[in-house]
Design a protein around this motif. Structure first.
Motif, PDB file in Angstrom:
ATOM      1  N   ILE A  66       0.601 -10.202  16.336  1.00 52.65           N
ATOM      2  CA  ILE A  66      -0.187  -9.772  17.498  1.00 52.65           C
ATOM      3  C   ILE A  66      -1.599  -9.380  17.064  1.00 52.65           C
ATOM      4  N   ILE A  67      -1.689  -8.621  15.962  1.00 46.69           N
ATOM      5  CA  ILE A  67      -3.016  -8.197  15.503  1.00 46.69           C
ATOM      6  C   ILE A  67      -3.850  -9.405  15.090  1.00 46.69           C
ATOM      7  N   MET A  68      -3.241 -10.328  14.331  1.00 43.80           N
ATOM      8  CA  MET A  68      -3.958 -11.511  13.872  1.00 43.80           C
ATOM      9  C   MET A  68      -4.463 -12.339  15.050  1.00 43.80           C
ATOM     10  N   PHE A  69      -3.611 -12.477  16.079  1.00 45.62           N
ATOM     11  CA  PHE A  69      -4.002 -13.319  17.201  1.00 45.62           C
ATOM     12  C   PHE A  69      -5.107 -12.659  18.018  1.00 45.62           C
ATOM     13  N   GLY A  70      -5.055 -11.335  18.115  1.00 43.99           N
ATOM     14  CA  GLY A  70      -6.157 -10.640  18.776  1.00 43.99           C
ATOM     15  C   GLY A  70      -7.473 -10.871  18.070  1.00 43.99           C
ATOM     16  N   ILE A  71      -7.444 -10.799  16.722  1.00 41.71           N
ATOM     17  CA  ILE A  71      -8.681 -11.009  15.973  1.00 41.71           C
ATOM     18  C   ILE A  71      -9.138 -12.464  16.111  1.00 41.71           C
ATOM     19  N   ILE A 104       0.831  -1.198   0.000  1.00 43.38           N
ATOM     20  CA  ILE A 104       0.000   0.000   0.000  1.00 43.38           C
ATOM     21  C   ILE A 104       0.866   1.249   0.000  1.00 43.38           C
ATOM     22  N   GLU A 105       1.903   1.210   0.798  1.00 47.76           N
ATOM     23  CA  GLU A 105       2.711   2.405   0.937  1.00 47.76           C
ATOM     24  C   GLU A 105       4.135   2.073   0.534  1.00 47.76           C
ATOM     25  N   ALA A 106       4.574   2.569  -0.612  1.00 51.54           N
ATOM     26  CA  ALA A 106       5.924   2.294  -1.064  1.00 51.54           C
ATOM     27  C   ALA A 106       6.777   3.499  -0.737  1.00 51.54           C
ATOM     28  N   ASP A 107       7.417   3.473   0.373  1.00 52.20           N
ATOM     29  CA  ASP A 107       8.220   4.593   0.809  1.00 52.20           C
ATOM     30  C   ASP A 107       9.677   4.284   0.476  1.00 52.20           C
ATOM     31  N   SER A 108      10.422   5.321   0.125  1.00 51.44           N
ATOM     32  CA  SER A 108      11.801   5.073  -0.245  1.00 51.44           C
ATOM     33  C   SER A 108      12.619   4.665   0.977  1.00 51.44           C
ATOM     34  N   SER A 109      12.112   4.988   2.167  1.00 55.61           N
ATOM     35  CA  SER A 109      12.846   4.643   3.368  1.00 55.61           C
ATOM     36  C   SER A 109      12.482   3.255   3.878  1.00 55.61           C
ATOM     37  N   ALA A 110      11.826   2.447   3.031  1.00 60.97           N
ATOM     38  CA  ALA A 110      11.446   1.102   3.447  1.00 60.97           C
ATOM     39  C   ALA A 110      12.695   0.281   3.739  1.00 60.97           C
ATOM     40  N   PRO A 111      12.634  -0.543   4.767  1.00 63.41           N
ATOM     41  CA  PRO A 111      13.798  -1.366   5.077  1.00 63.41           C
ATOM     42  C   PRO A 111      14.083  -2.324   3.940  1.00 63.41           C
ATOM     43  N   SER A 112      15.352  -2.459   3.584  1.00 64.32           N
ATOM     44  CA  SER A 112      15.692  -3.287   2.436  1.00 64.32           C
ATOM     45  C   SER A 112      15.539  -4.753   2.814  1.00 64.32           C
ATOM     46  N   ARG A 113      14.910  -5.502   1.925  1.00 66.02           N
ATOM     47  CA  ARG A 113      14.716  -6.924   2.183  1.00 66.02           C
ATOM     48  C   ARG A 113      15.770  -7.673   1.392  1.00 66.02           C
ATOM     49  N   LYS A 114      16.842  -8.014   2.046  1.00 66.62           N
ATOM     50  CA  LYS A 114      17.915  -8.705   1.338  1.00 66.62           C
ATOM     51  C   LYS A 114      17.765 -10.197   1.578  1.00 66.62           C
ATOM     52  N   GLY A 115      17.792 -10.939   0.492  1.00 67.33           N
ATOM     53  CA  GLY A 115      17.727 -12.389   0.614  1.00 67.33           C
ATOM     54  C   GLY A 115      16.381 -12.819   1.146  1.00 67.33           C
ATOM     55  N   ASN A 116      16.376 -13.869   1.921  1.00 63.27           N
ATOM     56  CA  ASN A 116      15.131 -14.411   2.428  1.00 63.27           C
ATOM     57  C   ASN A 116      14.881 -14.053   3.869  1.00 63.27           C
ATOM     58  N   ARG A 117      15.718 -13.160   4.406  1.00 61.24           N
ATOM     59  CA  ARG A 117      15.572 -12.860   5.820  1.00 61.24           C
ATOM     60  C   ARG A 117      14.278 -12.099   6.064  1.00 61.24           C
ATOM     61  N   LEU A 118      13.551 -12.550   7.053  1.00 64.52           N
ATOM     62  CA  LEU A 118      12.270 -11.927   7.366  1.00 64.52           C
ATOM     63  C   LEU A 118      12.501 -10.773   8.322  1.00 64.52           C
ATOM     64  N   ASN A 119      11.805  -9.666   8.069  1.00 60.89           N
ATOM     65  CA  ASN A 119      11.878  -8.566   9.015  1.00 60.89           C
ATOM     66  C   ASN A 119      11.116  -8.947  10.261  1.00 60.89           C
ATOM     67  N   PHE A 120      11.748  -8.700  11.399  1.00 56.04           N
ATOM     68  CA  PHE A 120      11.130  -9.224  12.618  1.00 56.04           C
ATOM     69  C   PHE A 120       9.942  -8.393  13.063  1.00 56.04           C
ATOM     70  N   TYR A 121      10.084  -7.056  13.071  1.00 57.42           N
ATOM     71  CA  TYR A 121       9.037  -6.235  13.678  1.00 57.42           C
ATOM     72  C   TYR A 121       7.714  -6.285  12.925  1.00 57.42           C
ATOM     73  N   PRO A 122       7.715  -6.195  11.566  1.00 54.93           N
ATOM     74  CA  PRO A 122       6.435  -6.358  10.876  1.00 54.93           C
ATOM     75  C   PRO A 122       5.788  -7.693  11.177  1.00 54.93           C
ATOM     76  N   PHE A 123       6.618  -8.754  11.230  1.00 58.69           N
ATOM     77  CA  PHE A 123       6.076 -10.071  11.542  1.00 58.69           C
ATOM     78  C   PHE A 123       5.427 -10.081  12.912  1.00 58.69           C
ATOM     79  N   ALA A 124       6.120  -9.497  13.895  1.00 54.43           N
ATOM     80  CA  ALA A 124       5.601  -9.532  15.259  1.00 54.43           C
ATOM     81  C   ALA A 124       4.305  -8.729  15.381  1.00 54.43           C
ATOM     82  N   PHE A 125       4.260  -7.547  14.756  1.00 57.13           N
ATOM     83  CA  PHE A 125       3.045  -6.733  14.864  1.00 57.13           C
ATOM     84  C   PHE A 125       1.876  -7.402  14.158  1.00 57.13           C
ATOM     85  N   THR A 126       2.137  -7.947  12.957  1.00 58.18           N
ATOM     86  CA  THR A 126       1.063  -8.644  12.252  1.00 58.18           C
ATOM     87  C   THR A 126       0.560  -9.817  13.074  1.00 58.18           C
TER      88      THR A 126
END
Lengths: 93, 201, 107
Positions: free
Chosen positions: B49-54, B25-47
């Motif tokens: 938490i929200i999913m589990f609440g729902i 939705i939001e393509a910001d130039s300051s987006a953290p670079s996704r190198k290789g297959n490493r998963l970003n931890f914080y987006p995963f954790a926030f998603t």
């Protein structure tokens, strides 16, 4: 309180006639989609009213959520389908 | 810069082979670079938490069996789509932005009430056809990020006598206004408030 | 309590009435979207909020969960209703429908 909900539900069902007229007689396809969308948004409220009348709100809320999502996706899919001017001009003439 | 980031996304997604998702939705130039297959931890954790609440909200059962099922399915879903909900997550200023967005909501509700009373008045007026004067208004917004533009477009649709017809990625709006009084004050105060809510003064 | 619930419910029904009549009365497709998109949103909001309030009569954890679910429905309606309106208006614009202007015949 139950009779209030009953008559409110009946009134909502009566209100659905106007968008139904628009969906049946609408001059263009987009008018029909508009009518169907309006019917759907009333149905969500009607489903919760039915749940309160039958004392099974916990079950009917899930049905209402699923219906709201289905209505939204149906409108999106229909409007994407008619992006290509398919059949829209035929009805205007 | 903006469109470039949007175009680059397809390439990034090939490297990041976890997500079959369309452009975020939001393509910001300051987006953290996704190198290789490493998963970003914080987006995963926030998603997660929200999913589990729902999940807890919708299931309403607290026995271990259902909770375990919920944990597994929430983990799978947030693993697959963690970049959809928070495409560019900066930890600093994140909660501040949500707080500012929540502050924007009451003002929006008041505007929605005004809009509805106005449309209601028009609807039941016996000589409605003489009152309305529909026209298409064009203007250019100065909002930058996609999320702010989407919020602005949805707010325009919900408030006085106007419906967004078209938005481009550069911020060109086409708005259908139902009468002269509601079309003229655009973009006006609402744009300022959204700019403040998203930190784009 | 009951009075507040009835007040909100009837306000919602009134907004729904306005939306339905507006869909019939407005002259063309674009202006019909105004009552359909806005009045339906606020009508759903106040009617569903009234029902969520009524559901909390016998307070318990299950009733609270159900009420929060009903409020989730409100959030969902607020997110999707403008989007659906925008999708329909986009289809209309791409089909080349011109907006009604003053003095024309009702379509």
């Amino acid at each position: 309180m139950d009779s209030v909900f009953l008559y409110s539900g009946l009134y909502l069902a009566f209100l659905m006639i106007f968008p139904l007229y628009r969906a049946l007689r609408g001059p263009t396809v987009v008018d029909r989609m508009l009518g169907v969308n309006a019917i759907g948004s009333k149905t969500v409220v009607l489903l919760i009213l039915i749940g309160l009348i039958f004392n099974r709100v916990d079950m009917f809320v899930d049905i209402a959520l699923a219906y709201a999502m289905l209505n939204f996706i149906a409108v999106l899919a229909a409007s994407r389908y008619f992006h290509k001017r398919k059949g829209l001009y035929d009805e205007l003439q | 810069m903006h469109t470039k980031g949007f175009l680059l996304d397809t390439k990034e997604h090939k490297n990041f082979n976890l997500s079959p998702s369309p452009a975020p939705i939001e393509a910001d130039s300051s987006a953290p670079s996704r190198k290789g297959n490493r998963l970003n931890f914080y987006p995963f954790a926030f998603t997660f938490i929200i999913m589990f609440g729902i999940w807890i909200l919708l299931s309403g059962k607290f026995d271990p069996f259902h909770l375990t099922l919920g944990l597994i399915s929430c983990a799978i879903v947030s693993y697959l789509s963690s970049d959809l909900l928070f495409p560019s997550l900066k930890i600093r200023g994140f909660f501040g932005q949500w707080l500012r967005f929540i502050k924007y909501i009451p003002w929006l509700m008041i505007q929605i009430m005004k809009a509805n009373l106005h449309v209601l008045y028009l609807t039941f007026h016996p000589r409605m056809m003489e009152l309305i004067d529909p026209k298409i208004v064009r203007f250019r917004s100065r909002l930058k990020s996609d999320l702010a533009l989407v919020t602005f477009a949805n707010s325009i649709t919900l408030t006085p006598g106007t419906i967004t017809v078209d938005v481009s990625i550069h911020g060109d709006f086409r708005v259908h206004a139902i009468d002269k009084a509601s079309g003229d004050p655009l973009p006006g105060e609402m744009e300022e408030r959204i700019a403040r809510a998203f930190g784009e003064t | 309590m009951d009075i507040i619930v009835c007040l909100f419910l009837f306000a919602g029904l009134f907004f729904f009435t306005g939306g339905s009549v507006g869909i019939l009365r407005f002259p063309d497709f674009y202006s019909r979207l105004h009552p359909a998109g806005k009045l339906a949103t606020l009508g759903s909001f106040s009617a569903i909020a009234a029902l969520a309030l009524f559901n909390l009569h016998q307070f318990s954890l299950a009733a609270l969960l159900t009420s929060v679910k009903i409020l989730l429905l409100v959030v969902f309606v607020f997110l999707t209703s403008p989007t659906a309106t925008h999708a329909i208006v986009d289809a209309g614009v791409r089909a080349g429908l011109t907006p009604w202007t003053k003095g024309e015949k009702r379509r």
